[in-house]
Design a protein around this motif. Structure first.
Motif, mmCIF file in Angstrom:
data_model
loop_
_atom_site.group_PDB
_atom_site.id
_atom_site.type_symbol
_atom_site.label_atom_id
_atom_site.label_comp_id
_atom_site.label_asym_id
_atom_site.label_seq_id
_atom_site.Cartn_x
_atom_site.Cartn_y
_atom_site.Cartn_z
ATOM 1 N N VAL A 182 0.864 -1.194 0.000
ATOM 2 C CA VAL A 182 0.000 0.000 0.000
ATOM 3 C C VAL A 182 0.895 1.237 0.000
ATOM 4 O O VAL A 182 2.077 1.158 0.338
ATOM 5 C CB VAL A 182 -0.915 0.034 1.250
ATOM 6 N N ARG A 187 -9.719 0.359 6.779
ATOM 7 C CA ARG A 187 -10.792 -0.142 5.916
ATOM 8 C C ARG A 187 -10.879 0.634 4.608
ATOM 9 O O ARG A 187 -11.271 0.088 3.573
ATOM 10 C CB ARG A 187 -12.123 -0.072 6.663
ATOM 11 N N GLU A 188 -10.507 1.905 4.663
ATOM 12 C CA GLU A 188 -10.585 2.750 3.466
ATOM 13 C C GLU A 188 -9.322 2.673 2.608
ATOM 14 O O GLU A 188 -9.321 3.127 1.466
ATOM 15 C CB GLU A 188 -10.815 4.211 3.887
ATOM 16 N N THR A 196 -7.435 -3.763 6.684
ATOM 17 C CA THR A 196 -7.532 -3.591 5.237
ATOM 18 C C THR A 196 -8.288 -4.767 4.642
ATOM 19 O O THR A 196 -8.465 -5.806 5.287
ATOM 20 C CB THR A 196 -6.135 -3.507 4.600
ATOM 21 N N ARG A 197 -8.680 -4.630 3.407
ATOM 22 C CA ARG A 197 -9.464 -5.698 2.773
ATOM 23 C C ARG A 197 -8.624 -6.919 2.397
ATOM 24 O O ARG A 197 -9.184 -7.935 1.969
ATOM 25 C CB ARG A 197 -10.217 -5.175 1.557
ATOM 26 N N ASP A 221 -2.282 -1.869 -7.246
ATOM 27 C CA ASP A 221 -2.968 -2.648 -8.281
ATOM 28 C C ASP A 221 -2.495 -4.099 -8.271
ATOM 29 O O ASP A 221 -1.289 -4.385 -8.240
ATOM 30 C CB ASP A 221 -2.694 -2.050 -9.665
ATOM 31 N N PRO A 255 -4.840 -7.602 -4.280
ATOM 32 C CA PRO A 255 -5.874 -8.533 -3.807
ATOM 33 C C PRO A 255 -5.903 -9.864 -4.562
ATOM 34 O O PRO A 255 -6.212 -10.916 -3.975
ATOM 35 C CB PRO A 255 -7.181 -7.750 -4.034
ATOM 36 N N GLU A 311 -6.570 1.573 0.126
ATOM 37 C CA GLU A 311 -6.553 0.743 -1.077
ATOM 38 C C GLU A 311 -5.140 0.240 -1.358
ATOM 39 O O GLU A 311 -4.195 1.025 -1.435
ATOM 40 C CB GLU A 311 -7.057 1.525 -2.282
#
Length: 288
Positions: free
Chosen positions: A23, A87-88, A131-132, A93, A96, A90
């Motif tokens: 990140v 959580r916000e 984080t996701r 690229d 995930p 990102e």
């Protein structure tokens, strides 16, 4: 009859730094989000460094002092604030999708192999845990805060320095994932190779610079794989900033782009494939 082949461990560990690796820099982003500004935070930290403070506690001390100086409870730096910030956040690229791609490729070569992911950060691990991508990691280690009853940050209760990051590589090798399990004094004790959770030779470390240099060195010494993330204009700039010596060099230096055809993904895939083939060779030697 003495054993003449290397022990078989059907497991690979891929270990990541967090900030500027998976990140964007979270402390800079947090400072901006919290209304201080990244440059203002650096200016506040500088006098502390000149007074002998270490960089990690100095940066977090300045954040805590900013929070304590705000009168409105809604403006305090709290655990809830950090959770929502995570959580916000990102990731870069392709991050995930990267986890499953590596696991799938490994299973194509060794069907019953395990590819585990770990995170070691000198940043705020509370952010990373929300984080996701957090559920893809078997364990995460990093700096942690103590909070008061209202949830406001009070002080730094756990710090992960550059050199201390290497301790967690050895914990991973021994299968220690709990912060307090087995204590800190005995993490370097000798363990028979056949009892290791994952040998360092089957470990990949990905990091972006100075804080990761000790881990690069350990994995180079142990024939693991170190991959550098470069946001500089050139490899020379990165090496100069990170003070890279010969035994700290990386297998490849690539941008933080984890999309399918990127050089980063090619590097990770090749590292995983190479380790899988070594494991498959050892499977033959033990008749599996």
């Amino acid at each position: 009859m003495p054993k003449v082949t290397k022990p078989l461990a059907k497991r690979i560990a891929v270990v990541f730094d967090f900030d500027d690796t998976l990140v964007p820099d979270t402390l800079d982003s947090l400072a901006e989000h919290y209304g201080i500004g990244a440059e203002e935070l650096r200016q506040r930290v500088e006098p502390l460094l000149e007074d002998g403070w270490e960089k990690i506690p100095a940066r977090f001390h300045c954040l805590i002092e900013e929070s304590k100086g705000r009168n409105d409870p809604k403006d305090k730096l709290t655990q809830e604030y950090l959770i929502n910030f995570g959580r916000e956040l990102e990731p870069f690229d392709g991050v995930p999708e990267m986890f499953e791609r590596l696991q799938q490729r490994a299973r194509e070569l060794v069907p019953d192999i395990e590819v585990e992911f770990y995170l070691i950060t000198g940043g705020i691990v509370e952010i990373a845990r929300h984080t996701r991508i957090a559920d893809r990691f078997k364990a995460m280690w990093g700096c942690e805060f103590h909070y008061d009853q209202s949830g406001e940050v009070q002080f730094l209760k756990r710090s992960v320095s550059h050199t201390e990051k290497t301790r967690y590589l050895f914990q991973i090798a021994k299968g220690i994932t709990d912060q307090n399990q087995d204590g800190q004094l005995f993490v370097y004790r000798d363990v028979p190779p056949e009892e290791l959770h994952v040998p360092l030779t089957q470990m990949i470390y990905v990091g972006d610079g100075t804080s990761d240099v000790p881990c690069f060195s350990v994995l180079n010494d142990e024939q693991g794989v170190a991959i550098g993330v470069n946001k500089m204009h050139s490899a020379e700039d990165w090496a100069s900033k990170s003070s890279i010596t010969q035994n700290q060099r990386v297998a490849n230096l690539v941008p933080a782009d984890y999309t399918e055809e990127s050089e980063m993904m090619q590097s990770l895939m090749l590292a995983v494939e190479n380790m899988c083939k070594q494991i498959a060779l050892r499977q033959l030697s033990v008749g599996e």
